[in-house]
Design a protein around this motif. Structure first.
Motif, PDB file in Angstrom:
ATOM      1  N   LEU A   1      17.922  -4.851  37.289  1.00 18.54           N
ATOM      2  CA  LEU A   1      18.814  -4.499  38.387  1.00 18.54           C
ATOM      3  C   LEU A   1      17.960  -3.902  39.497  1.00 18.54           C
ATOM      4  O   LEU A   1      17.296  -2.884  39.292  1.00 18.54           O
ATOM      5  N   LEU A   2      17.974  -4.556  40.667  1.00 16.97           N
ATOM      6  CA  LEU A   2      17.204  -4.070  41.818  1.00 16.97           C
ATOM      7  C   LEU A   2      18.179  -3.402  42.774  1.00 16.97           C
ATOM      8  O   LEU A   2      19.127  -4.039  43.245  1.00 16.97           O
ATOM      9  N   THR A   3      17.955  -2.138  43.037  1.00 21.82           N
ATOM     10  CA  THR A   3      18.940  -1.415  43.834  1.00 21.82           C
ATOM     11  C   THR A   3      18.281  -0.251  44.561  1.00 21.82           C
ATOM     12  O   THR A   3      17.066  -0.040  44.459  1.00 21.82           O
ATOM     13  N   TYR A   4      19.086   0.485  45.322  1.00 29.12           N
ATOM     14  CA  TYR A   4      18.548   1.616  46.086  1.00 29.12           C
ATOM     15  C   TYR A   4      19.685   2.530  46.526  1.00 29.12           C
ATOM     16  O   TYR A   4      20.863   2.140  46.527  1.00 29.12           O
ATOM     17  N   GLY A   5      19.321   3.739  46.902  1.00 31.36           N
ATOM     18  CA  GLY A   5      20.263   4.685  47.494  1.00 31.36           C
ATOM     19  C   GLY A   5      21.443   4.975  46.582  1.00 31.36           C
ATOM     20  O   GLY A   5      21.277   5.293  45.393  1.00 31.36           O
ATOM     21  N   PRO A   6      22.651   4.841  47.121  1.00 25.94           N
ATOM     22  CA  PRO A   6      23.833   5.274  46.363  1.00 25.94           C
ATOM     23  C   PRO A   6      24.089   4.435  45.116  1.00 25.94           C
ATOM     24  O   PRO A   6      24.756   4.899  44.188  1.00 25.94           O
ATOM     25  N   MET A   7      23.568   3.209  45.069  1.00 30.20           N
ATOM     26  CA  MET A   7      23.874   2.304  43.957  1.00 30.20           C
ATOM     27  C   MET A   7      22.957   2.517  42.761  1.00 30.20           C
ATOM     28  O   MET A   7      23.170   1.920  41.697  1.00 30.20           O
ATOM     29  N   VAL A   8      21.928   3.356  42.900  1.00 28.23           N
ATOM     30  CA  VAL A   8      21.031   3.574  41.769  1.00 28.23           C
ATOM     31  C   VAL A   8      21.802   4.196  40.613  1.00 28.23           C
ATOM     32  O   VAL A   8      21.713   3.753  39.465  1.00 28.23           O
TER      33      VAL A   8
ATOM     34  N   ARG B   1      15.167 -12.132  34.673  1.00 33.46           N
ATOM     35  CA  ARG B   1      16.475 -12.173  35.347  1.00 33.46           C
ATOM     36  C   ARG B   1      16.565 -11.014  36.336  1.00 33.46           C
ATOM     37  O   ARG B   1      16.128  -9.908  36.031  1.00 33.46           O
ATOM     38  N   ALA B   2      17.183 -11.293  37.498  1.00 26.79           N
ATOM     39  CA  ALA B   2      17.303 -10.246  38.511  1.00 26.79           C
ATOM     40  C   ALA B   2      18.696 -10.259  39.127  1.00 26.79           C
ATOM     41  O   ALA B   2      19.236 -11.317  39.448  1.00 26.79           O
ATOM     42  N   VAL B   3      19.261  -9.066  39.259  1.00 21.87           N
ATOM     43  CA  VAL B   3      20.529  -8.877  39.967  1.00 21.87           C
ATOM     44  C   VAL B   3      20.278  -7.797  41.018  1.00 21.87           C
ATOM     45  O   VAL B   3      19.818  -6.697  40.683  1.00 21.87           O
ATOM     46  N   VAL B   4      20.541  -8.134  42.281  1.00 20.83           N
ATOM     47  CA  VAL B   4      20.364  -7.152  43.355  1.00 20.83           C
ATOM     48  C   VAL B   4      21.718  -6.516  43.649  1.00 20.83           C
ATOM     49  O   VAL B   4      22.726  -7.218  43.744  1.00 20.83           O
ATOM     50  N   VAL B   5      21.709  -5.200  43.780  1.00 19.66           N
ATOM     51  CA  VAL B   5      22.961  -4.466  43.997  1.00 19.66           C
ATOM     52  C   VAL B   5      22.831  -3.589  45.237  1.00 19.66           C
ATOM     53  O   VAL B   5      21.915  -2.750  45.318  1.00 19.66           O
ATOM     54  N   HIS B   6      23.670  -3.835  46.224  1.00 14.22           N
ATOM     55  CA  HIS B   6      23.752  -2.884  47.351  1.00 14.22           C
ATOM     56  C   HIS B   6      25.149  -2.871  47.948  1.00 14.22           C
ATOM     57  O   HIS B   6      25.931  -3.803  47.782  1.00 14.22           O
ATOM     58  N   GLU B   7      25.449  -1.786  48.672  1.00 10.88           N
ATOM     59  CA  GLU B   7      26.769  -1.629  49.297  1.00 10.88           C
ATOM     60  C   GLU B   7      26.918  -2.506  50.527  1.00 10.88           C
ATOM     61  O   GLU B   7      28.017  -2.960  50.854  1.00 10.88           O
ATOM     62  N   ALA B   8      25.830  -2.710  51.243  1.00  7.94           N
ATOM     63  CA  ALA B   8      25.890  -3.462  52.496  1.00  7.94           C
ATOM     64  C   ALA B   8      26.378  -4.875  52.237  1.00  7.94           C
ATOM     65  O   ALA B   8      26.221  -5.409  51.132  1.00  7.94           O
ATOM     66  N   VAL B   9      26.941  -5.504  53.255  1.00  7.92           N
ATOM     67  CA  VAL B   9      27.426  -6.871  53.107  1.00  7.92           C
ATOM     68  C   VAL B   9      26.287  -7.770  52.646  1.00  7.92           C
ATOM     69  O   VAL B   9      25.125  -7.529  52.941  1.00  7.92           O
ATOM     70  N   GLY B  10      26.654  -8.828  51.935  1.00  2.00           N
ATOM     71  CA  GLY B  10      25.644  -9.664  51.303  1.00  2.00           C
ATOM     72  C   GLY B  10      24.859 -10.534  52.263  1.00  2.00           C
ATOM     73  O   GLY B  10      23.634 -10.669  52.137  1.00  2.00           O
TER      74      GLY B  10
ATOM     75  N   GLN C   1      14.732 -16.971  34.334  1.00  2.00           N
ATOM     76  CA  GLN C   1      15.617 -17.624  33.370  1.00  2.00           C
ATOM     77  C   GLN C   1      16.970 -17.948  33.990  1.00  2.00           C
ATOM     78  O   GLN C   1      17.777 -18.656  33.380  1.00  2.00           O
ATOM     79  N   ALA C   2      17.213 -17.369  35.173  1.00  2.00           N
ATOM     80  CA  ALA C   2      18.519 -17.535  35.827  1.00  2.00           C
ATOM     81  C   ALA C   2      18.329 -17.329  37.326  1.00  2.00           C
ATOM     82  O   ALA C   2      17.349 -16.708  37.742  1.00  2.00           O
ATOM     83  N   PRO C   3      19.263 -17.844  38.118  1.00  2.00           N
ATOM     84  CA  PRO C   3      19.174 -17.579  39.556  1.00  2.00           C
ATOM     85  C   PRO C   3      19.283 -16.080  39.816  1.00  2.00           C
ATOM     86  O   PRO C   3      19.927 -15.357  39.053  1.00  2.00           O
ATOM     87  N   VAL C   4      18.697 -15.647  40.913  1.00  2.00           N
ATOM     88  CA  VAL C   4      18.863 -14.250  41.330  1.00  2.00           C
ATOM     89  C   VAL C   4      20.296 -14.088  41.832  1.00  2.00           C
ATOM     90  O   VAL C   4      20.771 -14.886  42.645  1.00  2.00           O
ATOM     91  N   LEU C   5      20.988 -13.102  41.310  1.00  2.00           N
ATOM     92  CA  LEU C   5      22.377 -12.859  41.729  1.00  2.00           C
ATOM     93  C   LEU C   5      22.451 -11.600  42.588  1.00  2.00           C
ATOM     94  O   LEU C   5      21.585 -10.731  42.510  1.00  2.00           O
TER      95      LEU C   5
END
Lengths: 324, 375
Positions: free
Chosen positions: A206-213, A255-264, A285-289
């Motif tokens: 899970l790749l994230t930052y700020g409030p979503m950590v 596998r990677a999932v990016v998580v942020h509050e900002a619009v995608g 192993q999977a697309p980045v989501l």
């Protein structure tokens, strides 16, 4: 070692920056007598005087534009934008002036400025008080963009940003202001522009930052109960991105999932997905989501819980990633 | 019901301060006087003539394709020389993008001005690294930077000292069009709030490209200052003596700690906005003729000749100096080094991030691949 909120940690970091360097100045709306609407600068004007902790007239372009002049004279201004949605009146000064003074002057002139911006949603605020505008700034050459997720990082990163000779846009996750954590004021801090693995794991990143950590760490805990091992990477710096830390984690998990509050659309997730597929194509192993705010203006606060990524949306994306 | 005050009334200050009439006569003003010698006035004439020569040469270089663009100062020589000669160390000067005469007075090599218009360079003045800030091209943006510098002078204790020579102030240049910008209005607010030592020097040259000043403001621009709480003065911008007298007063006041002043130099852009502009589309020959009769250089020459401070031989020498300067400018323009794209990564950040270092290497490898193919 002491326990404090992110708000107090930022206050302590700013106090130390002011004490360490007489050229450091703070400016912004309500930051002096009131101590800022979030009290981040509480007590600092009383301690360092009105010449160094400046209550500014209500003009964001004016705050940033005059800080350019101060910086050109050797001061190190740290300006506060009261809320994320109020930075746009200063956008021209930041993007057209602050970011490129060094470039247009052959490196002779620098603007060592920090622009502090409380950002993000989740606090039930009215319109223009829950924005996540970080991608605009990360898109701009000449700016650096960082965001702490916890009190310890907040304490050190604000001081490191002040000490940087380049302009730094410093995003503060306002919904985490009052969450507590351990702060060691003697510890050796991580370099400012480096990511950190918060939770090690093996099945997906899970790749994230700020409030979503915090949200992602909670997701990792929940996933662990189901026997899934998620790695949470706190990017900390959005420009420059710590590519190697990102790639190393994704190569481990595949596998990677990016998580942020900002619009995608055209957000940090888009950039990360592009870089990962370019560098880690054969390990994936999977697309980045991406799990992000929907492509909407920030909605009324009564529906923000559904708009913002939360534990369930993160785990849903993890499920889809692992199903590949 | 009558109109509220301040919307329709005329004011004595609407008549610009003038100390040298268009025919070359010295005239008195109740509040301002030029106290310099005729030798100083002759030095101003030299500055103005050389500045105009730089300007016409740069325009010619654009016409020959050597510059991509040039914003001429033709007609604004008195406003620029008079105000610039009112500054001294440690004053700071913040220009817009047409202040070639100010640059000249502050010791900037005019060749340094050409790079940005030739496309060989960004903006930088290696000949004058301090005290004269870079040109700014976003309208009005620099006024805020000037106020910030003035706030810096306050914090450096360079304002209001008993030792007057230690005091400094900022003069920041902008035009009539810029007065509609938010940045300029915020600059007025911030300067007033901080009582900052800054002189806002507005060259009202009557046009923002095609838009007349009347489209920007219903009242004379100098009167805007009153609403922000500091003095405004309208001066004949084609009268170098009046401009210097008014700017000297404003700067002294600021250096003492008196706060900001707005100076509106009422002048005329005799040329085009830039070499890409066509003024015949929006103004008349008659109007240009009227202002031509108020040429800022002609009146100084007439005065100095009338009092015998200069003679034809002096003017001939100046003409020769002008031609030599123009020739040096031409040669200097053609000799400006061509920029390399490979160098452009150097000054984006104080320390170039790894990703930019790699991007530059990839660019170099890509370029090198053509050389290998050619072999």
């Amino acid at each position: 070692m002491s326990t404090m909120t992110m708000a107090k940690a930022l206050n302590a970091g700013l106090r130390r920056a002011l004490a360490d360097d007489p050229k450091v100045l703070l400016a912004g709306e309500d930051i002096g007598r009131l101590g800022g609407v979030f009290r981040i600068t509480e007590g600092l004007q009383a301690e360092f005087g009105e010449d160094r902790v400046i209550d500014s007239p209500l003009g964001e372009a004016g705050i940033v534009g005059t800080a350019v002049g101060l910086a050109l004279r050797g001061f190190r201004p740290v300006v506060e934008i009261q809320f994320d949605g109020f930075v746009y009146p200063a956008f021209d000064q930041i993007v057209s002036q602050v970011s490129r003074m060094r470039f247009r002057s052959h490196g002779r002139l620098g603007v060592p400025m920090v622009v502090r911006i409380p950002y993000g949603g989740g606090i039930g605020a009215i319109e223009h008080h829950s924005e996540s505008p970080e991608a605009y700034f990360a898109h701009t050459p000449g700016l650096k963009v960082v965001t702490p997720s916890n009190p310890l990082d907040a304490y050190w990163m604000i001081q490191q940003a002040v000490a940087d000779d380049d302009p730094v846009i410093f995003f503060e996750p306002k919904r985490r202001y009052h969450e507590k954590g351990e702060v060691d004021v003697e510890a050796e801090p991580l370099p400012l522009y480096s990511a950190r693995v918060v939770t090690p794991g093996t099945d997906a990143t899970l790749l994230t930052y700020g409030p979503m950590v915090r949200t992602c760490v909670q997701a990792a805990v929940a996933a662990a109960e189901e026997g899934r091992s998620l790695e949470v990477v706190d990017l900390r710096s959005l420009s420059p991105l710590d590519d190697e830390a990102v790639f190393a984690s994704v190569r481990r998990t595949g596998r990677a999932v990016v998580v942020h509050e900002a619009v995608g659309t055209l957000g940090l997730g888009a950039e990360l997905a592009a870089r990962i597929q370019q560098e880690c194509f054969y390990e994936l192993q999977a697309p980045v989501l991406r799990v992000t705010g929907y492509d909407l203006p920030y909605p009324p606060s009564r529906v923000e819980d559904g708009y913002l990524p939360d534990l369930d949306r993160v785990l849903d994306a993890v499920d889809r990633s692992l199903a590949h | 019901m009558t109109e509220p005050a301040g919307t329709t009334a005329t004011d004595p200050g609407d008549v610009p301060v003038q100390l040298l009439a268009p025919d070359g006569r010295r005239v008195d003003h109740p509040d301002f006087a030029f106290t310099g010698t005729d030798a100083e006035i002759a030095a101003h004439l030299r500055d103005m003539v050389l500045t105009r020569r730089i300007d016409t040469e740069a325009t010619a270089l654009q016409r020959k394709g050597e510059l991509g663009l040039w914003p001429p100062l033709l007609g604004q020589e008195a406003a620029q020389i008079g105000s610039a000669r009112a500054t001294r160390d440690p004053d700071l000067v913040v220009p817009s993008y047409r202040e070639h005469g100010v640059a000249w007075c502050l010791g900037v090599d005019p060749i340094d001005l050409l790079g940005t218009f030739r496309g060989t360079d960004m903006v930088d003045w290696p000949s004058r690294p301090d005290g004269f800030h870079l040109y700014s091209f976003v309208i009005g943006t620099q006024t805020l930077h000037g106020v910030g510098m003035a706030m810096a002078l306050q914090r450096e204790h360079r304002v209001g000292n008993d030792d007057a020579a230690a005091n400094g102030a900022v003069v920041v240049y902008f035009g009539d069009g810029a007065t509609s910008q938010g940045d300029v209005n915020e600059a007025f607010v911030f300067a007033a709030s901080a009582n900052a030592p800054v002189v806002f020097f507005c060259q009202n040259n009557q046009y923002a490209i095609s838009e007349p000043t009347s489209l920007q403001s219903r009242i004379p621009l100098y009167r805007r200052a009153a609403g922000f709480g500091f003095p405004g003065v309208r001066v004949d911008g084609n009268d170098v003596l009046a401009v210097q007298a008014v700017t000297t007063w404003a700067l002294e006041r600021a250096r003492r700690g008196g706060g900001p002043v707005l100076v509106e130099a009422f002048t005329y852009r005799m040329g085009a906005h830039t070499t890409s502009d066509d003024p015949s589309k929006y103004r008349t020959r008659d109007e240009e003729g009227e202002w031509g009769a108020r040429d800022p250089i002609a009146r100084v020459k007439a005065y100095l000749l009338s009092v015998g401070a200069i003679d034809q031989a002096w003017l001939d020498d100046l003409a020769a100096e002008s031609e030599a300067l123009a020739e040096r400018l031409r040669a200097g323009c053609l000799a400006l080094p061509e920029p390399l794209l490979a160098d452009q990564w150097s000054n984006v950040y104080a320390t170039t991030p790894d990703r930019l270092v790699r991007q530059r290497e990839e660019y170099l490898a890509y370029e090198a691949s053509f050389a290998e193919e050619a072999r």
